[in-house]
Design a protein around this motif. Structure first.
Motif, PDB file in Angstrom:
ATOM      1  N   TYR A 285       0.832  -1.200   0.000  1.00 55.22           N
ATOM      2  CA  TYR A 285       0.000   0.000   0.000  1.00 55.22           C
ATOM      3  C   TYR A 285       0.868   1.251   0.000  1.00 55.22           C
ATOM      4  O   TYR A 285       2.056   1.221   0.349  1.00 55.22           O
ATOM      5  CB  TYR A 285      -0.936   0.015   1.211  1.00 55.22           C
ATOM      6  CG  TYR A 285      -0.217   0.145   2.542  1.00 55.22           C
ATOM      7  CD1 TYR A 285       0.104   1.402   3.076  1.00 55.22           C
ATOM      8  CD2 TYR A 285       0.153  -0.984   3.269  1.00 55.22           C
ATOM      9  CE1 TYR A 285       0.764   1.520   4.293  1.00 55.22           C
ATOM     10  CE2 TYR A 285       0.813  -0.882   4.482  1.00 55.22           C
ATOM     11  CZ  TYR A 285       1.115   0.380   4.991  1.00 55.22           C
ATOM     12  OH  TYR A 285       1.784   0.492   6.194  1.00 55.22           O
ATOM     13  N   ILE A 286       0.248   2.360  -0.384  1.00 52.62           N
ATOM     14  CA  ILE A 286       0.852   3.683  -0.258  1.00 52.62           C
ATOM     15  C   ILE A 286      -0.177   4.614   0.358  1.00 52.62           C
ATOM     16  O   ILE A 286      -1.388   4.419   0.210  1.00 52.62           O
ATOM     17  CB  ILE A 286       1.328   4.243  -1.621  1.00 52.62           C
ATOM     18  CG1 ILE A 286       0.183   4.262  -2.632  1.00 52.62           C
ATOM     19  CG2 ILE A 286       2.511   3.446  -2.142  1.00 52.62           C
ATOM     20  CD1 ILE A 286       0.538   4.921  -3.943  1.00 52.62           C
ATOM     21  N   GLU A 287       0.303   5.626   1.095  1.00 52.87           N
ATOM     22  CA  GLU A 287      -0.581   6.577   1.756  1.00 52.87           C
ATOM     23  C   GLU A 287      -0.059   7.994   1.565  1.00 52.87           C
ATOM     24  O   GLU A 287       1.170   8.209   1.510  1.00 52.87           O
ATOM     25  CB  GLU A 287      -0.692   6.296   3.254  1.00 52.87           C
ATOM     26  CG  GLU A 287      -1.402   5.013   3.621  1.00 52.87           C
ATOM     27  CD  GLU A 287      -1.450   4.807   5.128  1.00 52.87           C
ATOM     28  OE1 GLU A 287      -0.882   5.654   5.875  1.00 52.87           O
ATOM     29  OE2 GLU A 287      -2.043   3.811   5.575  1.00 52.87           O
TER      30      GLU A 287
ATOM     31  N   LEU B 171       3.837  10.914   4.039  1.00 55.74           N
ATOM     32  CA  LEU B 171       3.856   9.968   2.926  1.00 55.74           C
ATOM     33  C   LEU B 171       4.348   8.628   3.460  1.00 55.74           C
ATOM     34  O   LEU B 171       5.339   8.575   4.199  1.00 55.74           O
ATOM     35  CB  LEU B 171       4.769  10.455   1.809  1.00 55.74           C
ATOM     36  CG  LEU B 171       4.450  11.834   1.223  1.00 55.74           C
ATOM     37  CD1 LEU B 171       5.498  12.214   0.185  1.00 55.74           C
ATOM     38  CD2 LEU B 171       3.058  11.858   0.607  1.00 55.74           C
TER      39      LEU B 171
ATOM     40  N   ALA C  71       4.679   4.131   2.711  1.00 50.33           N
ATOM     41  CA  ALA C  71       4.557   2.940   1.870  1.00 50.33           C
ATOM     42  C   ALA C  71       4.841   1.726   2.744  1.00 50.33           C
ATOM     43  O   ALA C  71       5.696   1.776   3.637  1.00 50.33           O
ATOM     44  CB  ALA C  71       5.530   2.991   0.693  1.00 50.33           C
TER      45      ALA C  71
ATOM     46  N   ARG D 199       6.536  -0.848   7.320  1.00 46.88           N
ATOM     47  CA  ARG D 199       6.083   0.488   6.915  1.00 46.88           C
ATOM     48  C   ARG D 199       7.255   1.472   6.920  1.00 46.88           C
ATOM     49  O   ARG D 199       8.052   1.505   7.872  1.00 46.88           O
ATOM     50  CB  ARG D 199       5.007   0.976   7.881  1.00 46.88           C
ATOM     51  CG  ARG D 199       4.472   2.394   7.600  1.00 46.88           C
ATOM     52  CD  ARG D 199       3.478   2.791   8.678  1.00 46.88           C
ATOM     53  NE  ARG D 199       3.001   4.157   8.552  1.00 46.88           N
ATOM     54  CZ  ARG D 199       1.915   4.528   7.886  1.00 46.88           C
ATOM     55  NH1 ARG D 199       1.167   3.603   7.293  1.00 46.88           N
ATOM     56  NH2 ARG D 199       1.546   5.796   7.828  1.00 46.88           N
TER      57      ARG D 199
ATOM     58  N   GLU E 123       7.861   5.644   6.468  1.00 47.69           N
ATOM     59  CA  GLU E 123       7.079   6.877   6.545  1.00 47.69           C
ATOM     60  C   GLU E 123       8.000   8.094   6.436  1.00 47.69           C
ATOM     61  O   GLU E 123       9.079   8.136   7.042  1.00 47.69           O
ATOM     62  CB  GLU E 123       6.326   6.906   7.877  1.00 47.69           C
ATOM     63  CG  GLU E 123       5.360   8.051   8.037  1.00 47.69           C
ATOM     64  CD  GLU E 123       4.574   7.920   9.333  1.00 47.69           C
ATOM     65  OE1 GLU E 123       3.707   7.021   9.406  1.00 47.69           O
ATOM     66  OE2 GLU E 123       4.857   8.665  10.288  1.00 47.69           O
TER      67      GLU E 123
ATOM     68  N   ARG F 149      -5.434   6.366   0.838  1.00 47.64           N
ATOM     69  CA  ARG F 149      -4.620   5.148   0.831  1.00 47.64           C
ATOM     70  C   ARG F 149      -5.012   4.307  -0.376  1.00 47.64           C
ATOM     71  O   ARG F 149      -6.204   4.195  -0.717  1.00 47.64           O
ATOM     72  CB  ARG F 149      -4.842   4.350   2.122  1.00 47.64           C
ATOM     73  CG  ARG F 149      -4.233   2.941   2.091  1.00 47.64           C
ATOM     74  CD  ARG F 149      -4.242   2.305   3.438  1.00 47.64           C
ATOM     75  NE  ARG F 149      -3.959   0.878   3.383  1.00 47.64           N
ATOM     76  CZ  ARG F 149      -3.374   0.187   4.349  1.00 47.64           C
ATOM     77  NH1 ARG F 149      -3.028   0.812   5.470  1.00 47.64           N
ATOM     78  NH2 ARG F 149      -3.164  -1.092   4.242  1.00 47.64           N
TER      79      ARG F 149
END
Length: 558
Positions: free
Chosen positions: A56-58, A79, A81, A99, A101, A555
């Motif tokens: 995932y990416i956010e 940001l 991933a 994760r 960040e 997300r």
């Protein structure tokens, strides 16, 4: 320290990534060979062949408002991933949460920063009875002036943020020779703390020497026969070895034992157990180099320089008879209790466990422990105790680990291991408990623990003032999450940490709660909003700190 911790970051990333890759590559179909039975933490549903891998990416915007003692408001972009992965197969199992960040400040009061966090635990079967197990953890923490640590880095008034890295791997063998059951295991572990200051100083107090890194070797072997196979009682013999080498002042914990044990059935599901043996424990270290005025020398890396010209000094030593006696109660596959009392480390020792799973949707686990080690040794053990089927619990705004994972299998908390980041070795005793329940579309759980560390240091050395000092910590964390409808979900987290330190620098209390709501917009794309309140009371920082935060972001799950 910098080079060593960069190496450690690479090693932990390698371990985490390897378990992710292992999760993707493991065979899913059931195999003819029977799975090993030794690890009680392994998922009871391993035969299902379930595989889930979700990268995932956010992208989020965060607002942080200081409620007290000031009224500053800051904003920053976040940001991230990561990947959430799990496989539960007949002969392999692993769970990974990883994760990365990046926080980008919008004003001068918020510096740009990045962080890595993750937890992984897994095993794979090489041949029937022989498995390779591995685990790793990376977590962002805050270090207080007394050396205590918490999992929520809240205090922006001091440069106290650090990252803890830990990893282990090794083989486990479970086999038989006729009526004799044989099991053996070996683990190698590595641990490091990437702290902003190697020596943390509180005004008017002695500086804290922060743990740098350590290697851990642990090996155990046991052979025995069960009751009525063929004797009316069970008999066994075993041996074990543990050694942790701490880089700070060349400290070393070495523990070796050999023992025999007997199991006496007193009912269909109840047995008395006892054991006796010999153990040798030695904890030693060296002093720091001192200048002409007797002041300890600090190297270019900010670490105390070890004096290798003088012989190693003994901090604690005992050898001789060890024993314990207890009870084992296993009325069903879903309930197991062990309780032991005996003599070890030259004093009374208590340890045991309780596991209860009244249904496939709920479980309760309690563990009582007693050991001697450094910071890294206890951390490796905490990771090894985690189940292989879990979902990581994270702070809903920062993404940091909370100290427990969501799981219906085995012990699910590792928060006790964070008590203190001091470099001194210690005897650690405590209890950790977790309860998890699945209620339809909702999941809930709670974890709690108590940890007592009595530090051990050689007299006449720079660490001598820590000898006999006691730190006590408590932690409590809970979560509740679930689906509201086909497109909406929610999560609620709360946590509390208390440290009562015997060192100068005072006690620490950390409290917090957060809630989040997520809504699917398109396939894979969701919007997320979260709010949180956090409170920090530490004598070292002076005024209490209370903050409120809010997040809104997107997300995408691949």
């Amino acid at each position: 320290m910098g080079m060593g911790n960069n190496i450690m970051k690479t090693q932990v990333f390698t371990t985490l990534t390897a378990i992710v890759a292992l999760s993707c590559a493991m065979p899913v179909a059931a195999q003819d060979a029977a799975p090993p039975q030794r690890d009680d933490n392994r998922s009871a549903g391993a035969g299902s062949g379930r595989v889930e891998v979700t990268p995932y990416i956010e992208a989020s915007q965060v607002l942080l408002a200081e409620i007290s003692p000031g009224d500053e408001v800051v904003t920053y972009s976040q940001l991230a991933a990561g990947v959430e992965a799990s496989i539960q197969g007949r002969n392999n199992a692993a769970s990974v949460s990883l994760r990365y960040e990046r926080n980008i400040g919008w004003d001068d009061d918020v510096a740009d920063s990045d962080s890595i966090s993750g937890v992984a635990r897994g095993y794979t079967t090489i041949t029937p009875g022989l498995t390779i197990e591995a685990g790793a953890l990376a977590a962002r923490t805050q270090v207080d002036g007394n050396g205590g640590t918490t999992l929520n880095a809240l205090d922006t008034r001091t440069d106290s943020e650090s990252t803890i890295y830990s990893a282990y791997a090794g083989p486990t063998l479970v086999t038989r020779a006729g009526d004799v059951a044989i099991d053996a295991n070996y683990r190698f572990g590595y641990n490091a703390v990437d702290a902003p200051d190697a020596l943390i100083a509180t005004p008017g107090a002695a500086p804290v020497d922060v743990f740098d890194d350590s290697t851990v070797h642990s090996a155990n072997i046991h052979a025995g026969i069960a009751p009525n196979e063929p004797l009316p009682v069970g008999l066994g013999v075993g041996a074990g070895f543990f050694q942790e080498d701490v880089s700070n002042l060349d400290q070393r914990v070495r523990d070796a034992y050999v023992r025999g044990d007997v199991t006496v059935p007193v009912g269909p599901d109840l047995a008395l157990v006892a054991g006796v043996g010999y153990e040798n424990v030695e904890i030693s270290g060296r002093d720091a180099v001192r200048d002409a005025n007797g002041v300890p020398v600090v190297g270019a890396d900010g670490r105390l320089v070890t004096d290798n010209s003088e012989p190693r000094q003994i901090a604690f030593e005992t050898d001789g008879l060890i024993w314990d006696a207890g009870v084992v109660w296993r009325p069903s596959r879903r309930t197991a209790l062990e309780a032991h009392v005996g003599k070890r480390y030259d004093s009374t020792s208590y340890y045991g466990s309780f596991a209860w799973a009244p249904s496939s949707r709920s479980s309760l686990n309690v563990s009582v422990y007693d050991s001697v080690s450094g910071f890294g040794g206890q951390f490796n053990q905490a990771i090894a105790n985690l189940p292989t089927d879990f979902e990581a619990n994270r702070n809903l705004l920062t993404g940091d680990l909370t100290g427990c994972v969501a799981s219906l299998e085995g012990s699910a908390c590792f928060g006790n291991a964070f008590n203190s980041v001091r470099s001194s070795t210690f005897r650690g005793r405590g209890v950790v408990a977790s309860y998890a329940r699945q209620i339809g579309r909702f999941s809930t759980g709670i974890g709690a623990g108590y940890d007592r560390r009595k530090f051990i240091a050689a007299p006449g050395t720079i660490l001598a003032s820590a000898n006999g000092v006691v730190d006590e910590s408590y932690f409590l964390t809970s979560y509740f999450s679930g689906q509201l409808d086909a497109r909406s979900s929610f999560s609620v987290n709360a946590y509390a940490n208390w440290l009562n330190s015997g060192f100068d620098g005072g006690d620490t209390t950390v409290l917090g709660a957060s809630a989040a709501y997520s809504r699917n917009l398109l396939a894979g794309l969701s919007a997320r909003a979260a709010v949180g309140v956090d409170y920090l009371d530490t004598d070292a920082a002076g005024d209490d700190l209370t903050t409120a935060s809010a997040l809104f972001g997107l997300r995408y799950d691949f």
